[in-house]
Design an enzyme around this catalytic site. Structure first.
Site, PDB file in Angstrom:
ATOM      1  CB  SER A 102      -0.947  -0.047   1.204  1.00 37.76           C
ATOM      2  OG  SER A 102      -2.015   0.848   1.038  1.00 37.76           O
ATOM      3  CD  GLU A 194      -2.865  -2.880  -3.303  1.00 36.91           C
ATOM      4  OE1 GLU A 194      -3.970  -3.183  -2.819  1.00 36.91           O
ATOM      5  OE2 GLU A 194      -2.185  -1.925  -2.874  1.00 36.91           O
ATOM      6  CG  HIS A 262      -5.707  -2.572   0.543  1.00 36.56           C
ATOM      7  ND1 HIS A 262      -4.897  -2.247  -0.515  1.00 36.56           N
ATOM      8  CD2 HIS A 262      -5.353  -1.752   1.556  1.00 36.56           C
ATOM      9  CE1 HIS A 262      -4.090  -1.245  -0.159  1.00 36.56           C
ATOM     10  NE2 HIS A 262      -4.341  -0.933   1.091  1.00 36.56           N
TER      11      HIS A 262
END
Lengths: 293, 293
Positions: A102, A194, A262
């Site tokens: 992330s 992502e 996630h």
């Protein structure tokens, strides 16, 4: 070097403030196997950051330079690590394995500019919720010089195969590296993307920035992980529809639905290592391990 | 060339689909003074776009090439114009004045790469809600070769003065130009930024991309317009606090609170013209007009 049980590992919080109980569960998972060290002010919070830039930069810098440690785990993503990049001693970093995903995509990228391998994998607030198979895969990746088992996705967006070193991570963070000195080497790469809570038009906007910057004429393949909570209410299209169309426009072999990101499963993968993407069968094969014996 | 009443002007929708009644009010404002021409399929909608890329690119390309028209007005921002940039005949564009803001920041930037002046100003869905003083300022800017009256902001973030050509527009759109061939000339520029519905950490993320890309070592001053609906609930800081800190870190003279952007007042300004920012008095002075007699 491969990690061994009881090795010293650092735990740092270079991005956002985090939920302490969730963090403690993840820390316990790590502590069962290794010897984590962390600063008492790790739990600081300042606005949307885990403490001011000085605190976070000192913490991460110390962890990067410590040659007695074998890996670095991050408390949480969120936002904030890109703010630190110009003050991190990246070129002098010890050979320990940096892990996270992330927001940590920016640290991965900056390390990859310097030719380093690092692990796109769970942060501690996420690790406690990951099932044993993901945790075991994580430990195996850190400890074994062998290539890990392949991962499979759920959809072919653009058929074809590609082989190259793995780059990327979070789409919104990766896009903010364009135009900066921290964009990793892209020529011949397989690009992993992502994201979470980005509406379809935002995915399009970020992907279009990559396209206009020439990214898709440089990479050989695209691996799409989870795009979690990216749907827009009241529309007749999904984020998957939008990503499929964007991938087709880009023309690069692309498979989607890999258990990376996630979602409920965040399998760790080693950025900077060579992989083979078979988009037709939505299969990502690893050609080497993250560590050398 | 200055516009004259009854001149032909184009109305285009290169970004998102729009609210027709609101648009009609803005169109009526334009039609009172000029002769707008528009395609019957202007009101198309496809997902978050005002029709597919072919429709929008054809419409805007025709408007850009038409040397019988004197200005181009946009229906709405939203998202989508950056998708069209590689297929627009920008180098062959007629001398008509392109106007718009928000998502249209990408078209402004691409024109500015080619040395063109264009107008950061209301889109038609916003124009009907603007008071007469803004409309009159807009018409004057389009029609008079004289420098328009100065604008004043409400806060000094970093004291000092700066002089240079005006660049920028919407922060989130401007940031997506980094790393692409459409970033306008920045050396010695005064950078205008505004945004809407971007949470403070996102403003930080985009501003940090600009910083890491070296933007603040190239521009001489920063003019901040409205940052509308950018507050995060339940926090003890405002988007203004975050922007002030970011501006101070950047070290460039900066004043905020100019009536430019998504707020109740969106005064039009000519990108590419020379301006003087006096941050101490939060005053933006225009050194030339948008058109030459």
């Amino acid at each position: 070097l491969p990690l061994r049980p009881r090795d010293t590992v650092h735990v740092v919080a270079p991005s956002g403030p985090f939920d302490r109980p969730l963090f403690d569960v993840g820390l316990a998972v790590i502590a069962e196997r290794y010897s984590p060290v962390l600063r008492p002010d790790l739990g600081s919070a300042w606005r949307y950051l885990a403490g001011d830039d000085s605190r976070r930069a000192e913490e991460l810098s110390h962890a990067l330079l410590d040659s007695s440690a074998r890996a670095i785990f991050c408390a949480r993503g969120g936002y904030g690590s890109a703010r630190l990049l110009p003050r991190l001693p990246l070129a002098d970093a010890a050979p320990s394995l940096f892990t996270g995903f992330s927001d940590l995509t920016s640290v991965h990228a900056a390390l990859q500019v310097l030719g380093r391998v690092s692990i796109h994998g769970p942060v501690l607030t996420q690790l406690g919720k990951q099932p044993p198979e993901v945790r075991d895969y994580f430990f195996r990746l850190l400890e074994s010089p062998e290539a890990p088992p392949p991962l499979t996705g759920t959809a072919t967006y653009v058929p074809g195969t590609a082989e190259g070193h793995l780059v990327g991570g979070n789409l919104s963070v990766f896009a903010t590296l364009l135009g900066t000195p921290y964009l990793p080497p892209l020529d011949g790469a397989v690009l992993l993307l992502e994201d979470v809570t980005e509406r379809p038009y935002r995915l399009d906007r970020m992907w279009t920035q990559l396209r206009l910057a020439g990214v898709f004429s440089r990479v050989r393949g695209i691996v799409l992980g989870d795009f979690t909570a990216c749907e827009e209410r009241g529309t007749d299209y999904t984020s998957g529809d939008v990503l499929r169309d964007l991938a087709r426009e880009s023309g690069v072999p692309c498979a989607a639905g890999f258990p990376i990101g996630h979602g409920a499963l965040n399998y760790p993968v080693a950025l900077g290592t060579h992989v083979r993407l078979d988009a037709d069968s939505a299969r990502l094969t690893f050609l080497e391990g993250a560590v050398r014996a």
